[in-house]
Design a protein around this motif. Sequence first.
Motif, PDB file in Angstrom:
ATOM      1  N   PHE A 213       0.840  -1.200   0.000  1.00 42.39           N
ATOM      2  CA  PHE A 213       0.000   0.000   0.000  1.00 42.39           C
ATOM      3  C   PHE A 213       0.874   1.248   0.000  1.00 42.39           C
ATOM      4  O   PHE A 213       1.823   1.358   0.775  1.00 42.39           O
ATOM      5  CB  PHE A 213      -0.908   0.035   1.236  1.00 42.39           C
ATOM      6  N   THR A 220      -6.621   8.081  -0.121  1.00 40.77           N
ATOM      7  CA  THR A 220      -6.509   6.746  -0.704  1.00 40.77           C
ATOM      8  C   THR A 220      -6.915   5.677   0.303  1.00 40.77           C
ATOM      9  O   THR A 220      -6.506   5.705   1.464  1.00 40.77           O
ATOM     10  CB  THR A 220      -5.063   6.485  -1.156  1.00 40.77           C
ATOM     11  N   GLU A 223      -8.837   0.203  -1.662  1.00 44.19           N
ATOM     12  CA  GLU A 223      -8.981  -0.119  -3.080  1.00 44.19           C
ATOM     13  C   GLU A 223      -7.640  -0.046  -3.818  1.00 44.19           C
ATOM     14  O   GLU A 223      -7.459  -0.666  -4.870  1.00 44.19           O
ATOM     15  CB  GLU A 223      -9.997   0.829  -3.745  1.00 44.19           C
ATOM     16  N   ALA A 224      -6.677   0.686  -3.225  1.00 44.69           N
ATOM     17  CA  ALA A 224      -5.363   0.838  -3.857  1.00 44.69           C
ATOM     18  C   ALA A 224      -4.357  -0.215  -3.419  1.00 44.69           C
ATOM     19  O   ALA A 224      -3.192  -0.171  -3.820  1.00 44.69           O
ATOM     20  CB  ALA A 224      -4.798   2.235  -3.567  1.00 44.69           C
ATOM     21  N   GLY A 226      -2.222  -3.428  -3.537  1.00 40.37           N
ATOM     22  CA  GLY A 226      -1.774  -4.382  -4.535  1.00 40.37           C
ATOM     23  C   GLY A 226      -1.575  -5.722  -3.863  1.00 40.37           C
ATOM     24  O   GLY A 226      -0.708  -5.853  -2.990  1.00 40.37           O
ATOM     25  N   ALA A 266      -1.617 -11.732  -9.375  1.00 41.44           N
ATOM     26  CA  ALA A 266      -2.704 -11.061  -8.663  1.00 41.44           C
ATOM     27  C   ALA A 266      -3.628 -12.081  -8.017  1.00 41.44           C
ATOM     28  O   ALA A 266      -4.128 -13.004  -8.678  1.00 41.44           O
ATOM     29  CB  ALA A 266      -3.483 -10.175  -9.621  1.00 41.44           C
ATOM     30  N   ARG A 279      -8.583  -7.316   1.815  1.00 45.16           N
ATOM     31  CA  ARG A 279      -8.893  -5.871   1.880  1.00 45.16           C
ATOM     32  C   ARG A 279      -9.653  -5.533   3.162  1.00 45.16           C
ATOM     33  O   ARG A 279      -9.423  -4.475   3.767  1.00 45.16           O
ATOM     34  CB  ARG A 279      -9.673  -5.440   0.634  1.00 45.16           C
ATOM     35  N   TYR A 326       4.325  -2.872  -7.758  1.00 41.52           N
ATOM     36  CA  TYR A 326       3.072  -2.286  -7.284  1.00 41.52           C
ATOM     37  C   TYR A 326       2.937  -0.834  -7.738  1.00 41.52           C
ATOM     38  O   TYR A 326       1.865  -0.416  -8.213  1.00 41.52           O
ATOM     39  CB  TYR A 326       3.017  -2.378  -5.763  1.00 41.52           C
ATOM     40  N   CYS A 327       3.989  -0.055  -7.596  1.00 42.53           N
ATOM     41  CA  CYS A 327       3.933   1.355  -8.018  1.00 42.53           C
ATOM     42  C   CYS A 327       3.632   1.486  -9.511  1.00 42.53           C
ATOM     43  O   CYS A 327       2.871   2.365  -9.927  1.00 42.53           O
ATOM     44  CB  CYS A 327       5.253   2.065  -7.693  1.00 42.53           C
ATOM     45  N   ARG A 329       2.028  -0.817 -11.437  1.00 41.62           N
ATOM     46  CA  ARG A 329       0.693  -1.312 -11.759  1.00 41.62           C
ATOM     47  C   ARG A 329      -0.404  -0.387 -11.239  1.00 41.62           C
ATOM     48  O   ARG A 329      -1.375  -0.093 -11.933  1.00 41.62           O
ATOM     49  CB  ARG A 329       0.491  -2.710 -11.175  1.00 41.62           C
ATOM     50  N   GLU A 330      -0.271   0.021  -9.971  1.00 40.60           N
ATOM     51  CA  GLU A 330      -1.345   0.779  -9.335  1.00 40.60           C
ATOM     52  C   GLU A 330      -1.302   2.252  -9.690  1.00 40.60           C
ATOM     53  O   GLU A 330      -2.335   2.873  -9.931  1.00 40.60           O
ATOM     54  CB  GLU A 330      -1.271   0.608  -7.814  1.00 40.60           C
ATOM     55  N   TRP A 331      -0.089   2.831  -9.729  1.00 38.57           N
ATOM     56  CA  TRP A 331       0.025   4.265  -9.883  1.00 38.57           C
ATOM     57  C   TRP A 331       0.650   4.695 -11.203  1.00 38.57           C
ATOM     58  O   TRP A 331       0.699   5.892 -11.497  1.00 38.57           O
ATOM     59  CB  TRP A 331       0.837   4.854  -8.722  1.00 38.57           C
TER      60      TRP A 331
END
Length: 349
Positions: A213, A220, A223-224, A226, A266, A279, A326-327, A329-331
Motif C-alpha cells: 500500500f 486513498t 482499493e489501492a 496491490g 494477482a 482488503r 506495485y507502483c 501497476r497501481e500508480w
Amino acid sequence: MLQPTLILVYEPEKACLARLSADGYPADRALEISSYLAQSTDLAPEFDLLAAACEKRGLAFKPVELDDAAPVLAKADPTTLVWTLTDGIAYFRGGASPALARLNGLRTIGADDSLFALCQDKFRCGAVLGALGLPMPQAGLARNGEWLLEPPASPKGWFVKPNRLGAKIGIWPDSRIADLGHALELSRRVFSHYRDDVVVQPYVAGRNVRASFLGLKPETGVEALGIFFVDSGGDFQTMADSMALYGETGQAAKDAGTYVEPELEAVGASQPEADRKIRAIAQKLISGLGLKDVFSVDFRVEADDAVHLIEFEVCPGLPCFDFRDYCRREWGMNLADAMAQTAASRLRS
C-alpha cells in the motif's frame, strides 16, 4: 518563503554491521543481520532520481543517515516531512526516527512510532492482532531452550522464527517442524546466533501473499492495495533466500546473471474472495491499529480462500521488486516519482 523538504532517514548496512561487530557478534552473524537493511543499499543509488522527482513538485530532498538524524531533525523547520525508510527496535534502530520527528514537531509519512516498535516484536504484535479479532496464528514463545509460553497443539506441525529479527522468514530450511523438541533446539540455535527468542506458531498451509500500500493521495483507501501471490519456488523464505535478493548479495547475483525474482500473480485473478477478505483485514489494520500512508501485510492463502495474517510492516522494502511492481501497476509511476508525489500530496494537504 521556506521550501518544503522531504527528509528520508535510513540506517545503512555498513553502520549496522560495524555496531554489531563492536557488540561482539561474529562476522558472519553480523553480516546476516545487517543484510535486512539492504533496502538502504538498494535505494541509495536513486537518491538523485528522488531529488529530481521532488524538485519537479516544488520540494527539496534530503537523505539523512540515522546516526545524523537527531541534530538534523532538531534544526528542521515546520515545512519538513520525515519519511523513515528502515525500522527496528533491537538489531536496527530506525524506530527512533519517527519518535525524533514527533519530538521536534515534524510531520511524518507512515504510522506513528508506537507501531514501529510493535511490529518488530512478533509475539506482542500477535497478541494485539488477535485481540482485534484478526486471523493471526496463535504463538508460543521460547528462549534458549526454555518455554516462556507453550504453543497450541497443531496436527500440521509448527513454524519457528526469531521474535525480533527481520520479517516473516524462518532462518533455516528446518524452520518448519513436526515436534516441539525440535522447536526448543531451534530456539537454542537462534539464541546462540542472534540473541533472540523464537515465536512458535501452528503451521498454516497455502501460498505466500504480499499486500502493498502507498497512499499517493491522503484519501486513498484499501482499493489501492496491490495483493499478489509471491511464488519463489519454496514453501517459505529462508535467510539465504532473502540475502540472495537484496543489497550487495543481490547485486552480485544480478552481475553474474543468476538473479531470479519470485513470480507475482494477482490474487484477485484466481481467488477474488480471498482478495476481498484481505482488503477487509487491511481496513481493520488501518482503522483499528493505525496503519497509514505506506505499509505492507503478509498472508498465507489457502485454496479454499482461508486467509491467515502473518505480519505487517510499517517500512516495506520500497526498492524491492514487489513494491516497484506495485507502483507501476497501481500508480503508473516509477518508485522515485511515486514517493515524491506522495510526499507532495501530504505537504499540501
